[in-house]
Design an enzyme around this catalytic site. Structure first.
Site, PDB file in Angstrom:
ATOM      1  N   TYR A  98     -16.485 -16.294 -19.383  1.00 45.66           N
ATOM      2  CA  TYR A  98     -16.940 -15.617 -20.758  1.00 45.66           C
ATOM      3  C   TYR A  98     -15.809 -14.813 -21.342  1.00 45.66           C
ATOM      4  CZ  TYR A  98     -21.525 -17.490 -19.356  1.00 45.66           C
ATOM      5  OH  TYR A  98     -22.525 -18.121 -18.823  1.00 45.66           O
ATOM      6  N   SER A  99     -16.228 -14.519 -22.676  1.00 41.54           N
ATOM      7  CA  SER A  99     -15.087 -13.369 -23.265  1.00 41.54           C
ATOM      8  C   SER A  99     -14.976 -12.108 -22.307  1.00 41.54           C
ATOM      9  CB  SER A  99     -15.408 -13.335 -24.751  1.00 41.54           C
ATOM     10  OG  SER A  99     -16.734 -12.521 -24.825  1.00 41.54           O
ATOM     11  N   GLU A 100     -16.029 -11.687 -21.872  1.00 37.72           N
ATOM     12  CA  GLU A 100     -15.839 -10.404 -20.976  1.00 37.72           C
ATOM     13  C   GLU A 100     -17.053 -10.563 -19.869  1.00 37.72           C
ATOM     14  OE1 GLU A 100     -13.806  -8.371 -24.120  1.00 37.72           O
ATOM     15  OE2 GLU A 100     -15.640  -9.337 -24.438  1.00 37.72           O
ATOM     16  N   THR A 101     -16.509  -9.923 -18.711  1.00 39.72           N
ATOM     17  CA  THR A 101     -17.527  -9.597 -17.559  1.00 39.72           C
ATOM     18  C   THR A 101     -17.469  -8.175 -17.502  1.00 39.72           C
ATOM     19  OG1 THR A 101     -17.379 -11.603 -16.576  1.00 39.72           O
ATOM     20  CG2 THR A 101     -17.991 -10.048 -15.229  1.00 39.72           C
TER      21      THR A 101
END
Length: 279
Positions: A44-47
């Site tokens: 994903y774009s961030e974790t």
């Protein structure tokens, strides 16, 4: 070490909408390299990685698939809701690499974050020229009433307002050129905006530094954009507005923004988050 990674989508009540984020509720045993590997595997774009503190607050680290970022709004909303599901609603104090962020989660699992104190600065003409060239946009396609600038609420974002919804809908940029420019300038995403009305904006956010073509919802950019509107005296009277993002990706996101009269208090960004069930 493998961690228990939860998956939530932020700024939506539909798992098929919003912006997905990975969440690790207790990352105290993870090294930086392990966090980066997990974020890369999640994709994903961030974790977001929460590290509980003895005082009841949290240290938080945010990793894209390629690198650590100082702050991420949608992953903050996702992490706060995930923690509320496990441990109850209420306010959480987050120590991020960008500064102190407070998040309140209500019984409906709607979360409101208060950003660090925002800033707005001019965008140099040569940087604008290079940015427009990478985007393949022209100056006459911009909204002259919302001139380009850069804004910060935990991360820096150029604000570029399109004159038409059609211009915003056509996003076909030079990934490598934009990634290089953003790395050189220290920008996290590009905040591309179209104003439908004083209370409603549409946004798209290219995110090549994270290895992602486009973010479906960008809470940090929304907070920074709220500050930008305040400095332009372009807020509606109630100083609240909504952003629709992700529609062009088929992942609709809805972000609510409230801007205080004293920007030092931080901009509030609100939205829901919902768990994404494992396939």
């Amino acid at each position: 070490m493998d961690a228990n990674v939860l998956r939530y989508s932020a700024f939506t009540t539909d798992p098929a909408g919003g912006n997905p984020a990975g969440v690790v509720l207790d990352a105290r045993d993870l090294s930086d390299a392990e966090m980066q590997r997990i974020a890369t595997d999640v994709g994903y774009s961030e974790t977001a990685f929460l590290l509980p503190r003895q005082d009841g607050a949290f240290d938080v680290r945010y990793f894209s698939p390629l690198a650590e970022v100082p702050f991420c709004g949608h992953a903050t909303i996702a992490a706060a809701v995930a923690h509320a599901v496990a441990h109850g609603a209420g306010e959480k104090v987050l120590h991020t690499r960008a500064g102190l962020v407070r998040v309140r989660v209500d019984a409906r699992l709607s979360a409101t974050l208060t950003s660090v104190a925002p800033r707005v600065a001019p965008l140099a003409d040569d940087d604008l020229d290079r940015l427009l060239a990478a985007l393949r946009w022209q100056r006459d396609e911009l909204d002259p009433t919302l001139p380009p600038a850069i804004a910060y609420a935990g991360a820096w974002h150029p604000v570029i307002a399109a004159a038409t919804r059609d211009r915003l809908a056509r996003l076909d940029y030079d990934f490598d050129a934009l990634a290089g420019l953003m790395a050189q300038c220290g920008w996290t995403t590009i905040s591309l905006i179209w104003r439908e009305s004083a209370e409603l904006f549409h946004a798209r956010n290219p995110f090549p530094p994270g290895g992602v073509i486009e973010d479906p919802a960008t809470g940090a950019a929304a907070a920074a954009f709220g500050a930008y509107l305040a400095t332009r005296d372009a807020l509606p009277p109630q100083r609240c507005f909504a952003i629709h993002q992700g529609d062009d990706l088929g992942r609709p996101s809805r972000i609510e923004v409230a801007v205080p009269t004293d920007l030092r208090e931080g901009v509030q960004v609100s939205g829901h988050a919902v768990k994404i069930d494992a396939a």
